[in-house]
Design an enzyme around this catalytic site. Structure first.
Site, PDB file in Angstrom:
ATOM      1  N   SER A 114       0.798  -1.085   0.065  1.00 39.30           N
ATOM      2  CA  SER A 114      -0.046  -0.213  -0.033  1.00 39.30           C
ATOM      3  C   SER A 114       1.087   1.244   0.017  1.00 39.30           C
ATOM      4  O   SER A 114       2.182   1.186  -0.056  1.00 39.30           O
ATOM      5  CB  SER A 114      -1.017   0.068   1.327  1.00 39.30           C
ATOM      6  OG  SER A 114       0.066  -0.060   2.355  1.00 39.30           O
ATOM      7  N   LYS A 115       0.254   2.368   0.068  1.00 39.43           N
ATOM      8  CA  LYS A 115       1.005   3.564  -0.026  1.00 39.43           C
ATOM      9  C   LYS A 115       2.050   3.580   1.461  1.00 39.43           C
ATOM     10  O   LYS A 115       3.125   3.980   1.090  1.00 39.43           O
ATOM     11  CB  LYS A 115       0.081   4.858   0.068  1.00 39.43           C
ATOM     12  CG  LYS A 115       0.706   6.195  -0.680  1.00 39.43           C
ATOM     13  CD  LYS A 115      -0.274   7.039  -0.802  1.00 39.43           C
ATOM     14  CE  LYS A 115       0.484   8.431  -1.002  1.00 39.43           C
ATOM     15  NZ  LYS A 115       0.194   9.643  -0.259  1.00 39.43           N
ATOM     16  N   ARG A 116       1.236   3.247   2.528  1.00 42.14           N
ATOM     17  CA  ARG A 116       1.972   3.361   3.702  1.00 42.14           C
ATOM     18  C   ARG A 116       3.021   2.280   3.685  1.00 42.14           C
ATOM     19  O   ARG A 116       4.114   2.515   4.020  1.00 42.14           O
ATOM     20  CB  ARG A 116       1.325   2.934   4.687  1.00 42.14           C
ATOM     21  CG  ARG A 116       1.496   3.659   6.111  1.00 42.14           C
ATOM     22  CD  ARG A 116       0.725   3.933   7.176  1.00 42.14           C
ATOM     23  NE  ARG A 116      -0.430   4.451   6.964  1.00 42.14           N
ATOM     24  CZ  ARG A 116      -1.553   4.464   7.554  1.00 42.14           C
ATOM     25  NH1 ARG A 116      -1.588   3.411   8.520  1.00 42.14           N
ATOM     26  NH2 ARG A 116      -2.887   5.246   7.194  1.00 42.14           N
ATOM     27  N   SER A 145       4.679   0.707   1.463  1.00 45.34           N
ATOM     28  CA  SER A 145       5.776   0.807   0.355  1.00 45.34           C
ATOM     29  C   SER A 145       6.745   2.050   0.954  1.00 45.34           C
ATOM     30  O   SER A 145       7.938   1.984   0.901  1.00 45.34           O
ATOM     31  CB  SER A 145       5.051   1.187  -0.956  1.00 45.34           C
ATOM     32  OG  SER A 145       4.585   2.334  -0.913  1.00 45.34           O
ATOM     33  N   GLU A 146       6.048   3.035   1.537  1.00 45.79           N
ATOM     34  CA  GLU A 146       6.956   4.004   2.219  1.00 45.79           C
ATOM     35  C   GLU A 146       7.834   3.538   3.181  1.00 45.79           C
ATOM     36  O   GLU A 146       8.964   3.751   3.185  1.00 45.79           O
ATOM     37  CB  GLU A 146       6.040   5.217   2.800  1.00 45.79           C
ATOM     38  CG  GLU A 146       6.118   6.528   1.983  1.00 45.79           C
ATOM     39  CD  GLU A 146       4.670   7.363   2.357  1.00 45.79           C
ATOM     40  OE1 GLU A 146       4.477   7.488   3.796  1.00 45.79           O
ATOM     41  OE2 GLU A 146       4.075   7.770   1.405  1.00 45.79           O
TER      42      GLU A 146
END
Ligand code: GLU
Length: 491
Positions: A261-263, A265-266
């Site tokens: 997800s965005k989180r 992957s960050e």
């Protein structure tokens, strides 16, 4: 056989992310392989989450990646418009039809009433009760209210939604081209909202209406949409339409676990948007090649494919079912393979503006020589920016390397070496190497020792390209200047 028509149907709620690009790619490969058509449909019914430049980004990213669509915004194929926001009338009409035929119904519940229902009907086994056959009688809708009540509410423009009427006790089944036969009990399917109170359709209604009206033959999308599929099948049945063939792609997983997800992957240091890979200098061919094999395999050991090769080899049968982990190192490996096929000149063109950002403006000729020496050692062009020693004399010397490599006689050795270099003509990797080995012999010092000291003295760090290549590129003057400076500073 019906012609193959696939669609990529992103919602412009954000920039194109790598999972979306993989979905687009698999659709594209499948369509091209079967001489089919690729449709780009913009699913912009969720006005609240709309991002202004998302559509532009999606289109630009697809183009950069080499994924062409045949029909879509600006490319009419006779079944448009291709933005759902421009198709509102179609959805309202279908929703009304569904209400008339009893496959859908009107509901007036407020947010509070819905929250109250969830609280009232929650049990230990079922903590999130659905709006459906077991609860709908207790709510404000055309099941529970009298006909007059419903009509008068509608007449006074009382906010309302339209919900799918799911009959309990049935089984919805379909065959997924990747996952095989799948069945859902209707008990587990809620009375999905089809039309929202703002008059816009939900994803579910708009999606199936468009797939049908656009003649989509195959729906190829991410696994996260699998739970929505029974609702879609029920809608197709209610409308008397044949559903398209379905294929749900495996999830892309984060190296730290769970869906990418965005989180997550960050957290894992993985860029999530396609435009980030683009601006970081990744080769689109490398990203495509990498994504193609993230969930699909060619059935043999091959790893490097051109787009044409992928089209030829791709098949849905070889797409796996289980989640696949995103491996940034693997992408870097791909990028290295692609980068090595490029000329030093074209890589130099990419690096030039990056260097200019730090005020470094080497001549084209010099930069190309740097690239030539470094090409095999970098993953993306911007890696070159880290090798500042090509462009600036070192201002410091790596401590660890100093401790390990700098010996009592290092300073003497590099000064002697600089003297040996002075008369060298030509000044190239071979003559430099001969000079260094001569010195090693004369002084009975290991060549390795001199090499390490010279590297630290001329680059400030303990790693880099072959030393003799490095010195050749730096040139005689710079090399000697740096050797003398280091002898003084490091002592
Ligand atoms: N609009 C959905 C998305 O954003 C499309 C899902 C589908 O392909 O049905 O991914």
């Amino acid at each position: 056989m019906n012609p193959v028509r696939v669609r990529f149907a992103p919602s412009p709620t954000g920039y194109l992310h790598i999972g979306g690009l993989r979905t687009a790619l698999y659709n594209y490969l499948f369509a091209r392989k079967h001489d089919g058509t690729v449709i780009l449909r913009i699913e912009d019914t969720d006005q609240k989450r709309f991002v202004d430049d998302a559509e532009e980004d999606i289109i630009a990213s697809l183009q950069w990646a080499g994924i062409e669509y045949d029909e879509g915004p600006g490319r009419d194929g006779g079944v448009g418009p291709y933005r759902q926001s421009e198709r509102s009338d179609i959805y309202s009409e279908i929703a009304e039809k569904l209400v008339e035929s009893g496959h859908a119904y009107i509901a007036f519940d407020t947010e509070e009433e819905l929250a109250g229902m969830r609280e009232r009907f929650a049990t230990e086994e079922n903590p999130n009760p659905r709006y459906g056959s077991s609860t709908r009688e207790h709510m404000q809708n055309s099941f529970s209210l009298s006909e007059e009540d419903v009509s008068s509410r509608l007449a006074s423009a009382h906010p309302h939604v339209i919900r799918l009427n799911v009959t309990p006790g049935e089984t919805v089944s379909f065959t997924d081209l990747i996952r095989g036969d799948i069945a859902f009990a209707t008990e587990n399917v809620d009375d999905q909202i089809l039309m929202k109170s703002d008059g816009h359709p939900t994803y579910h209604l708009a999606n199936i209406v468009d797939d049908h009206m656009m003649g989509v033959s195959h729906v190829i999308r991410g696994e996260e949409w699998l739970p929505s599929t029974p609702k879609h099948i029920l809608l197709y049945e209610a409308l008397g339409w044949d559903p398209p063939k379905l294929a749900h792609l495996p999830l892309i997983l984060s190296p730290t676990g769970g869906k990418l997800s965005k989180r997550s992957s960050e957290r894992a240091g993985i860029p999530v948007f396609v435009n980030e890979y683009r601006s970081a200098g990744y080769e689109s061919g490398a990203l495509i090649n990498f994504l193609a094999l993230l969930g699909w395999n060619p059935g043999d050991e091959r790893e490097l494919f051109s787009m044409e090769g992928l089209i030829e080899t791709f098949s849905l049968e070889r797409v796996g079912q289980s989640g696949v982990q995103f491996d940034l190192n693997k992408l870097q490996w791909y990028n290295e393979q692609y980068l090595r096929q490029r000329s030093a000149q074209s890589i130099a063109t990419d690096v030039k503006p990056l260097l200019a950002e730090s005020g470094i403006e080497p001549s084209d000729e010099y930069l190309e020589r740097v690239v030539e020496v470094m090409k095999e050692r970098i993953s993306i062009p911007s890696d070159l920016v880290e090798a500042m020693y090509f462009f600036q004399d070192p201002t410091s010397y790596d401590d660890k390397t100093k401790k390990k490599r700098w010996k009592e006689d290092s300073s003497d050795l590099i000064l002697l070496f600089s003297e040996k270099l002075d008369p060298l003509e030509p000044f190239d990797a071979t003559t430099i190497e001969i000079a260094l080995r001569e010195l090693a012999e004369e002084r009975e010092a290991g060549a390795g020792r001199i090499i390490h000291s010279v590297r630290l003295a001329t680059s400030g760090v303990g790693f880099g390209p072959g030393l003799f290549d490095l010195l050749e590129v730096l040139g005689k003057e710079t090399t000697i200047r740096r050797l003398r400076a280091a002898a003084e500073i490091l002592g």
